[in-house]
Scaffold this active site. Structure first.
Site, PDB file in Angstrom:
ATOM      1  N   SER A 125       3.880  13.930 -11.278  1.00 43.87           N
ATOM      2  CA  SER A 125       3.357  12.395 -10.950  1.00 43.87           C
ATOM      3  C   SER A 125       3.048  12.167 -12.617  1.00 43.87           C
ATOM      4  O   SER A 125       2.198  13.195 -12.966  1.00 43.87           O
ATOM      5  CB  SER A 125       2.255  12.858 -10.003  1.00 43.87           C
ATOM      6  N   TYR A 150      -6.842  17.590  -7.254  1.00 47.90           N
ATOM      7  CA  TYR A 150      -4.523  16.731  -6.237  1.00 47.90           C
ATOM      8  C   TYR A 150      -4.109  16.147  -8.210  1.00 47.90           C
ATOM      9  O   TYR A 150      -3.189  16.985  -8.256  1.00 47.90           O
ATOM     10  CB  TYR A 150      -4.692  15.211  -5.780  1.00 47.90           C
ATOM     11  N   LYS A 154      -0.832  19.207 -10.016  1.00 50.85           N
ATOM     12  CA  LYS A 154       0.197  18.547 -10.320  1.00 50.85           C
ATOM     13  C   LYS A 154      -0.039  19.293 -11.920  1.00 50.85           C
ATOM     14  O   LYS A 154       1.218  19.205 -12.669  1.00 50.85           O
ATOM     15  CB  LYS A 154      -0.035  17.340 -10.299  1.00 50.85           C
TER      16      LYS A 154
HETATM   17  C1  UD1 Z   1      -1.962   7.056  -6.189  1.00 49.14           C
HETATM   18  C2  UD1 Z   1      -2.606   7.981  -7.092  1.00 49.14           C
HETATM   19  C3  UD1 Z   1      -2.073   9.482  -7.424  1.00 49.14           C
HETATM   20  C4  UD1 Z   1      -0.493   9.403  -6.426  1.00 49.14           C
HETATM   21  C5  UD1 Z   1       0.385   8.469  -6.421  1.00 49.14           C
HETATM   22  C6  UD1 Z   1       0.916   8.809  -4.427  1.00 49.14           C
HETATM   23  C7  UD1 Z   1      -5.041   7.203  -7.340  1.00 49.14           C
HETATM   24  C8  UD1 Z   1      -5.985   6.932  -8.806  1.00 49.14           C
HETATM   25  N1  UD1 Z   1      -3.831   7.581  -7.759  1.00 49.14           N
HETATM   26  O1  UD1 Z   1      -1.410   5.695  -7.081  1.00 49.14           O
HETATM   27  O2  UD1 Z   1      -2.542  10.150  -8.034  1.00 49.14           O
HETATM   28  O3  UD1 Z   1      -0.030   9.865  -7.298  1.00 49.14           O
HETATM   29  O4  UD1 Z   1      -0.711   7.774  -6.076  1.00 49.14           O
HETATM   30  O5  UD1 Z   1       1.777   7.623  -4.840  1.00 49.14           O
HETATM   31  O6  UD1 Z   1      -5.283   7.390  -6.309  1.00 49.14           O
HETATM   32  N2  UD1 Z   1      -4.137  -1.350  -4.185  1.00 49.14           N
HETATM   33  C9  UD1 Z   1      -4.531  -1.930  -3.360  1.00 49.14           C
HETATM   34  N3  UD1 Z   1      -4.847  -2.656  -1.895  1.00 49.14           N
HETATM   35  C10 UD1 Z   1      -4.263  -1.381  -1.146  1.00 49.14           C
HETATM   36  C11 UD1 Z   1      -4.027  -0.241  -1.929  1.00 49.14           C
HETATM   37  C12 UD1 Z   1      -4.173  -0.124  -3.416  1.00 49.14           C
HETATM   38  O7  UD1 Z   1      -4.715  -3.450  -3.951  1.00 49.14           O
HETATM   39  O8  UD1 Z   1      -5.422  -1.274  -0.174  1.00 49.14           O
HETATM   40  C13 UD1 Z   1      -3.281  -1.193  -5.209  1.00 49.14           C
HETATM   41  C14 UD1 Z   1      -3.839  -0.083  -5.935  1.00 49.14           C
HETATM   42  O9  UD1 Z   1      -5.195  -0.793  -6.859  1.00 49.14           O
HETATM   43  C15 UD1 Z   1      -2.996   0.178  -7.364  1.00 49.14           C
HETATM   44  C16 UD1 Z   1      -2.066  -0.412  -6.523  1.00 49.14           C
HETATM   45  O10 UD1 Z   1      -2.161  -0.972  -5.418  1.00 49.14           O
HETATM   46  O11 UD1 Z   1      -3.846  -0.419  -8.709  1.00 49.14           O
HETATM   47  C17 UD1 Z   1      -1.446   0.499  -6.339  1.00 49.14           C
HETATM   48  O12 UD1 Z   1      -1.966   1.761  -5.545  1.00 49.14           O
HETATM   49  P1  UD1 Z   1      -1.901   3.366  -4.948  1.00 49.14           P
HETATM   50  O13 UD1 Z   1       0.089   2.452  -3.970  1.00 49.14           O
HETATM   51  O14 UD1 Z   1      -2.505   4.117  -4.282  1.00 49.14           O
HETATM   52  O15 UD1 Z   1      -0.296   4.028  -5.773  1.00 49.14           O
HETATM   53  P2  UD1 Z   1      -1.582   4.144  -7.133  1.00 49.14           P
HETATM   54  O16 UD1 Z   1      -3.363   4.492  -7.327  1.00 49.14           O
HETATM   55  O17 UD1 Z   1      -1.259   4.123  -8.772  1.00 49.14           O
END
Ligand code: UD1
Length: 339
Positions: A125, A150, A154
């Site tokens: 990842s 987690y 990795k």
């Molecule tokens: C997350 C994990 C990462 C994992 C990946 C799997 C963290 C810090 N990272 O990545 O380790 O490999 O998922 O797919 O948890 N967001 C919103 N609202 C929401 C959900 C997300 O605004 O309800 C935003 C988050 O702040 C982020 C972006 O969307 O900026 C992507 O979030 P997400 O899909 O959870 O992925 P990551 O955080 O990049």
């Protein structure tokens, strides 16, 4: 002669898409899964897409005798290891559960692969890069200390693979995924989050269908063009195809060195707001969302430099964000129709 690939965690989101692409590329695939975090939906979907039943083995990869028996029962040319727990927050609360499951299972795979001369592909990842100093990140960008168990698993599994390759003359590839999203164009397989989704796109589709009231956008005061975080969203089918390229590279002995790492991303950063707006536009709907406080632990901006994968694997992301977001919505509607 046809080559055989074992896909651990093959009934899950990424594993099911990889199974389809491998089979369509001419590989025999054995799916193995303990079904601890999924139901039969994706397995049935895979069989429906391919028009036939694929071998399925219900096994727990933490059971070393069962893993060895599996590798003895089939002649396996390569194994792709997906079987792992993947919820970041849960791993913080239950580190032992994560370490035991994610490390034991991969050690058993490595042991069997060593004994049977099997190539190993590990699903890693972009989380290993933490908050990068420079973007986009290349495979040479430094790994940062993991912020969750987690993420730590990795990094540790990457190191297990590197060391085993070095010591035992094995061949291995680690693929570092950016943010996998979307679903198969058939809408027969996709992501099946349990409970409230942590990831952005499943939360968006569940809000659009009415399962969730409102999407919270976590922070709009980041130092980015529109204030929301930047990510590299990679289509699940594109991502799956990268596995076919990597497995073929190992099997055809085209590797430059016995252990290789590749970033699997598009190379295009997209903000949370841009993604939400694209989703609304391509699917012709309005999403109920609000700006919420930042989510602790979120990285501000990360996206891939995928040049190495483009050049060495002969792989490139091809699907547009519009196609991908349409596929995610079609999958959510498919699930709603089924319920
Ligand atoms: C997350 C994990 C990462 C994992 C990946 C799997 C963290 C810090 N990272 O990545 O380790 O490999 O998922 O797919 O948890 N967001 C919103 N609202 C929401 C959900 C997300 O605004 O309800 C935003 C988050 O702040 C982020 C972006 O969307 O900026 C992507 O979030 P997400 O899909 O959870 O992925 P990551 O955080 O990049």
């Amino acid at each position: 002669m046809k080559k055989t690939v074992l896909v651990s965690g093959g009934a899950g989101f990424i594993g099911s898409h990889v199974t389809v692409e491998l089979t369509q590329a001419g590989y025999d695939v054995v799916i193995a899964d303990n079904m601890s975090n999924c139901d039969e939906t994706n397995y049935k979907g895979v069989c429906a897409i391919l028009g036939r039943q694929l071998p399925f083995e219900k096994i727990d990869f933490c059971d070393s005798a069962a893993v060895e028996a599996l590798f003895s029962r089939y002649t396996i040319d390569a194994v792709i290891h997906f079987a792992a727990y993947k919820a970041v927050g849960e791993s913080v609360d239950e580190p032992l559960m994560y370490y035991k499951n994610n490390l034991d299972s991969f050690l058993n795979v490595l042991e069997a692969a060593r004994k049977h001369g099997t190539h190993v592909l590990f699903s890693s990842s972009a989380t290993v890069y933490g908050e990068p100093e420079k973007t986009p990140v290349t495979e040479e960008s430094p790994r940062q200390e993991a912020t969750s168990p987690y993420g730590n698993t990795k990094q540790m599994c990457e190191d297990f693979l590197r060391d085993c390759v070095k010591a035992y003359g094995m061949h291995g590839i680690a693929l570092r995924y950016f943010n996998p999203i979307g679903a198969h164009p058939s809408a027969l397989i996709g992501e099946l989050p349990r409970g409230v989704p942590n990831n952005l796109v499943p939360f968006i589709t569940q809000t659009a269908i009415g399962k969730r009231e409102c999407l919270s956008i976590f922070g709009n005061d980041y130092p980015t063009p529109d204030g929301t975080c930047l990510r590299d969203y990679i289509d699940i089918v594109d991502l799956a195809r990268a596995h076919v390229c990597a497995v073929t590279r190992m099997i055809e002995e085209r590797m430059d060195k016995p252990y290789e790492i590749f970033n699997i991303g598009t190379g295009r950063p997209l903000s949370v707001l841009e993604l939400v707006t694209s989703f609304e536009k391509v699917n012709n709907l309005k999403l109920n969302y609000r700006i919420a406080p930042r989510r602790p632990g979120d990285v501000v901006a990360i996206w891939a430099d995928p040049t190495l994968a483009n050049e060495k694997l002969g792989w490139k992301a091809t699907r547009t964000i519009e196609e991908t977001l349409a596929s995610a919505w079609a999958w959510e509607k498919h699930l709603a129709g089924r319920a």
